[in-house]
Design an enzyme around this catalytic site. Structure first.
Site, mmCIF file in Angstrom:
data_model
loop_
_atom_site.group_PDB
_atom_site.id
_atom_site.type_symbol
_atom_site.label_atom_id
_atom_site.label_comp_id
_atom_site.label_asym_id
_atom_site.label_seq_id
_atom_site.Cartn_x
_atom_site.Cartn_y
_atom_site.Cartn_z
ATOM 1 N N ARG A 151 0.823 -1.222 0.000
ATOM 2 C CA ARG A 151 0.000 0.000 0.000
ATOM 3 C C ARG A 151 0.856 1.272 0.000
ATOM 4 O O ARG A 151 0.431 2.296 -0.535
ATOM 5 C CB ARG A 151 -0.946 -0.009 1.206
ATOM 6 C CG ARG A 151 -2.180 -0.875 0.948
ATOM 7 C CD ARG A 151 -3.101 -0.899 2.138
ATOM 8 N NE ARG A 151 -4.393 -1.471 1.773
ATOM 9 C CZ ARG A 151 -5.255 -1.973 2.634
ATOM 10 N NH1 ARG A 151 -4.964 -2.002 3.931
ATOM 11 N NH2 ARG A 151 -6.403 -2.451 2.222
ATOM 12 N N LYS A 195 -13.004 -9.611 8.935
ATOM 13 C CA LYS A 195 -13.978 -8.512 9.011
ATOM 14 C C LYS A 195 -15.368 -9.054 8.648
ATOM 15 O O LYS A 195 -15.978 -8.657 7.652
ATOM 16 C CB LYS A 195 -13.569 -7.377 8.086
ATOM 17 C CG LYS A 195 -12.299 -6.667 8.556
ATOM 18 C CD LYS A 195 -11.879 -5.561 7.629
ATOM 19 C CE LYS A 195 -10.629 -4.878 8.125
ATOM 20 N NZ LYS A 195 -10.065 -3.921 7.161
ATOM 21 N N GLY A 226 -5.610 -5.618 2.192
ATOM 22 C CA GLY A 226 -4.276 -5.497 2.767
ATOM 23 C C GLY A 226 -3.674 -6.840 3.128
ATOM 24 O O GLY A 226 -2.533 -7.155 2.744
ATOM 25 N N GLY A 250 -12.443 -4.703 1.007
ATOM 26 C CA GLY A 250 -13.847 -4.303 1.136
ATOM 27 C C GLY A 250 -14.264 -3.388 -0.006
ATOM 28 O O GLY A 250 -15.358 -3.522 -0.560
HETATM 29 N N1 LIG Z 1 -10.354 -18.276 11.317
HETATM 30 C C1 LIG Z 1 -9.903 -17.047 11.616
HETATM 31 N N2 LIG Z 1 -10.045 -16.549 12.856
HETATM 32 C C2 LIG Z 1 -9.581 -15.322 13.155
HETATM 33 N N3 LIG Z 1 -8.963 -14.513 12.286
HETATM 34 C C3 LIG Z 1 -8.785 -14.966 11.052
HETATM 35 C C4 LIG Z 1 -9.241 -16.246 10.649
HETATM 36 N N4 LIG Z 1 -8.928 -16.409 9.341
HETATM 37 C C5 LIG Z 1 -8.292 -15.302 8.959
HETATM 38 N N5 LIG Z 1 -8.191 -14.420 9.960
HETATM 39 C C6 LIG Z 1 -7.527 -13.106 9.956
HETATM 40 O O1 LIG Z 1 -8.130 -12.252 9.041
HETATM 41 C C7 LIG Z 1 -7.235 -11.161 8.851
HETATM 42 C C8 LIG Z 1 -7.472 -10.527 7.523
HETATM 43 O O2 LIG Z 1 -8.842 -10.179 7.400
HETATM 44 P P1 LIG Z 1 -9.356 -8.984 6.500
HETATM 45 O O3 LIG Z 1 -8.875 -7.678 7.039
HETATM 46 O O4 LIG Z 1 -10.824 -9.174 6.383
HETATM 47 O O5 LIG Z 1 -8.633 -9.279 5.107
HETATM 48 P P2 LIG Z 1 -8.052 -8.234 4.038
HETATM 49 O O6 LIG Z 1 -7.110 -7.299 4.758
HETATM 50 O O7 LIG Z 1 -7.376 -9.063 3.019
HETATM 51 O O8 LIG Z 1 -9.246 -7.502 3.510
HETATM 52 C C9 LIG Z 1 -5.831 -11.735 9.011
HETATM 53 O O9 LIG Z 1 -5.134 -10.978 9.954
HETATM 54 C C10 LIG Z 1 -6.077 -13.166 9.479
HETATM 55 O O10 LIG Z 1 -5.239 -13.551 10.537
HETATM 56 O O1 LIG Z 2 -7.685 -2.616 5.171
HETATM 57 C C1 LIG Z 2 -8.660 -2.062 4.697
HETATM 58 O O2 LIG Z 2 -9.711 -2.721 4.161
HETATM 59 P P1 LIG Z 2 -9.655 -4.264 3.663
HETATM 60 O O3 LIG Z 2 -9.206 -5.110 4.824
HETATM 61 O O4 LIG Z 2 -11.077 -4.531 3.267
HETATM 62 O O5 LIG Z 2 -8.716 -4.304 2.502
HETATM 63 C C2 LIG Z 2 -8.776 -0.564 4.578
HETATM 64 O O6 LIG Z 2 -7.635 0.069 5.084
HETATM 65 C C3 LIG Z 2 -10.055 -0.083 5.272
HETATM 66 O O7 LIG Z 2 -9.980 -0.392 6.632
HETATM 67 P P2 LIG Z 2 -11.347 -0.542 7.495
HETATM 68 O O8 LIG Z 2 -12.045 -1.799 7.023
HETATM 69 O O9 LIG Z 2 -10.869 -0.611 8.922
HETATM 70 O O10 LIG Z 2 -12.187 0.688 7.214
#
Ligand SMILES: Nc1ncnc2c1ncn2[C@@H]1O[C@H](COP(=O)(O)OP(=O)(O)O)[C@@H](O)[C@H]1O
Ligand SMILES: O=C(OP(=O)(O)O)[C@H](O)COP(=O)(O)O
Length: 478
Positions: free
Chosen positions: A113, A274, A430, A453
């Site tokens: 990023r 999330k 991320g 997201g």
């Molecule tokens: N079964 C699980 N329980 C808790 N956390 C998890 C699990 N599977 C994945 N994660 C966590 O989810 C996080 C990423 O989630 P998210 O922010 O939604 O993804 P991204 O950043 O790709 O959008 C990672 O830090 C990972 O450790």
């Molecule tokens: O990591 C982010 O989103 P992502 O995990 O959906 O890629 C962005 O920085 C937005 O963060 P937020 O979901 O806490 O608003």
């Protein structure tokens, strides 16, 4: 565990799309009626279609084709549209998404990023602007030292070849003093905007304070474009011009093109932690995808909704009904929604936890699911083998701990293999991007998106508030 029937044909772009797409791919174009129905206020607005048309029309600028005013006005003004005179000596508030993963020692574990934000900042520096750089990091509740942006300064300085100055706050007299001392081509990094609760509440007074620091606004935070926060949306009401950065533009151009008319079968893989912000997206994905694979922390809410025990796994209790509804909807629509049939459980959330593989129906009390199991990996790989387009957001497990990274690594490797066979592979988010980088396959993917997201909401056909708030491009004269 799910139906294998295929979904009805995807149509993110509504009926007029056939005509419009034909028109926009032609070498000349005559649109007699401005497509006002696609305007932002219109009920029938489809951001995918609007952006698709606008992007195509923008590319006609250099050709003999003259776009229709009503359509062209839907493009957003870009930092590249500003003249050197408009930038030289100006204080530019740049909202980037520098929400990078950090380890326990505050080391950046993936700088994607930061690298992605560089072209816009360099452009501003080289045009003599004074850059006021702003971002959030994580989801702090108030001022939290571990969410400070300080660890980013050395990498930013290195990539930008300037010595980035860091403020201890993002508004207030000390920040104003630092801004006043900026010289042309310098960069001031503000402290985490989310240290103020007013940021996420999008409070006008806070947005006004941010805006008062600068002469103009650039939003390059694609990863946060789906949030209507003070630094992504509110600030535009007090700062003109408000324009899109190069990264934001590039992401929209690629993603809209790829998902408005995807090659099929089209699969989405959704995981991560999330749950509450992404489970809602699944409903829309059921309208657009042929195959939906769920992993990560997402799955336990679905298991529990089906009456399974989930031990101490991540669960969103208030989303159980929604999970049931989504399972029913997938069945009714004939979408192949695959939940993992086995999981890797741990006795604690730690890299050295005891772990074992259990069927989805056998999670013991006190254990938590931290990865998908080997049977699920095989099923997912088989399903992915049939696809032509795949979008992936959210790791399959806690990949930061090697013991629970197998599912995520397998998906990354499978997508890399498919990419080599001509499948369109889009990775967003991320942590998902960090995982793909860790496996060393980022370069072979079709597109690495800085927004998880945000890319899913775009795919849903939602309007991204951070994009909508920007100034519209000046229409090309007819
Ligand atoms: N079964 C699980 N329980 C808790 N956390 C998890 C699990 N599977 C994945 N994660 C966590 O989810 C996080 C990423 O989630 P998210 O922010 O939604 O993804 P991204 O950043 O790709 O959008 C990672 O830090 C990972 O450790
Ligand atoms: O990591 C982010 O989103 P992502 O995990 O959906 O890629 C962005 O920085 C937005 O963060 P937020 O979901 O806490 O608003």
């Amino acid at each position: 565990m799910a139906s294998t029937a295929t979904s009805p044909a995807f149509c993110a772009v509504p009926k007029i799309s056939a005509t419009t797409r034909a028109a926009t791919s032609a070498t000349s174009i005559v649109l007699k009626t401005p497509l006002r129905g696609l305007g932002f206020a219109g009920a029938a607005f489809d951001p995918l279609l609007a952006h698709y048309v606008a992007t195509k029309l923008r590319s006609f600028k250099s050709s003999s084709v003259k776009p229709v005013r009503g359509v062209a006005s839907m493009t957003k003004k870009s930092v590249g549209d500003l003249t050197a005179a408009e930038l030289k000596g100006k204080k530019v508030f740049v909202r980037a998404d520098l929400n990078v993963p950090l380890d326990d020692n505050q080391n950046i574990t993936d700088d994607t990023r930061i690298r992605a934000a560089v072209p816009t900042i360099k452009h501003l520096i080289s045009n003599g602007a004074k850059v006021i750089l702003s971002s959030h990091l994580g989801r702090p509740k108030g001022v939290t030292p571990k969410f400070s942006l300080a660890p980013l300064v050395p990498r930013l300085s290195e990539l930008l070849s300037v010595s980035v100055v860091k403020a201890d706050d993002c508004i207030g007299p000390e920040v104003e003093k630092l801004v006043a001392s900026l010289h042309e081509g310098s960069v001031l990094l503000l402290e985490n905007v989310r240290f103020y609760k007013e940021e996420e509440k999008n409070e006008p007074e806070f947005a006004k304070n941010l805006a008062s620091l600068a002469d103009l606004y650039v939003n390059d935070a694609f990863g946060t474009a789906h949030r209507a926060h003070a630094s992504t949306e509110g600030v535009t009401k007090f700062l003109k011009p408000s324009v899109a950065g190069f990264l934001l533009q590039k992401e929209l151009d690629y993603l809209v093109g790829a998902v408005s008319n995807p090659k099929r079968p089209f699969a989405a893989i959704v995981g991560g932690s999330k749950v509450s912000s992404k489970i809602g997206v699944i409903e829309s994905l059921l309208e657009k995808c042929d195959i939906l694979l769920l992993g990560g922390g997402m799955i336990f809410t679905f298991y529990k909704a089906q009456g399974l025990s989930v031990g101490s796994s991540l669960v969103e209790e208030d989303k159980l009904d929604l999970a049931t509804l989504l399972l029913e909807k997938a069945k009714a629509k004939g979408v192949s929604l695959l939940l993992p049939s086995d999981v890797v459980v741990a006795d604690k959330f730690a890299p050295d936890a005891d772990s074992k593989i259990v069927p989805a129906s056998g999670i013991p009390d006190g254990w938590m699911g931290l990865d998908i199991g080997p049977d699920s990996i095989k099923t997912f790989n088989d399903a992915l083998e049939t696809t032509k387009t795949v979008i992936w957001n959210g790791p399959m497990g806690v990949f930061e701990f090697d013991k629970f990274a197998v599912g995520t690594v397998s998906v990354a490797k499978k997508l890399a293999e498919l990419s080599g066979k001509g499948v369109t592979t889009i990775i967003g988010g991320g942590d998902s991007v960090a995982a793909v980088e860790k496996v060393g396959v980022a370069d072979v993917m079709s597109h690495i998106s800085t927004g998880g997201g945000a890319s899913l909401e775009l795919l849903e056909g939602k309007e991204l508030p951070g994009v909508l708030a920007l100034d519209e491009a000046v229409p090309v004269a007819v």
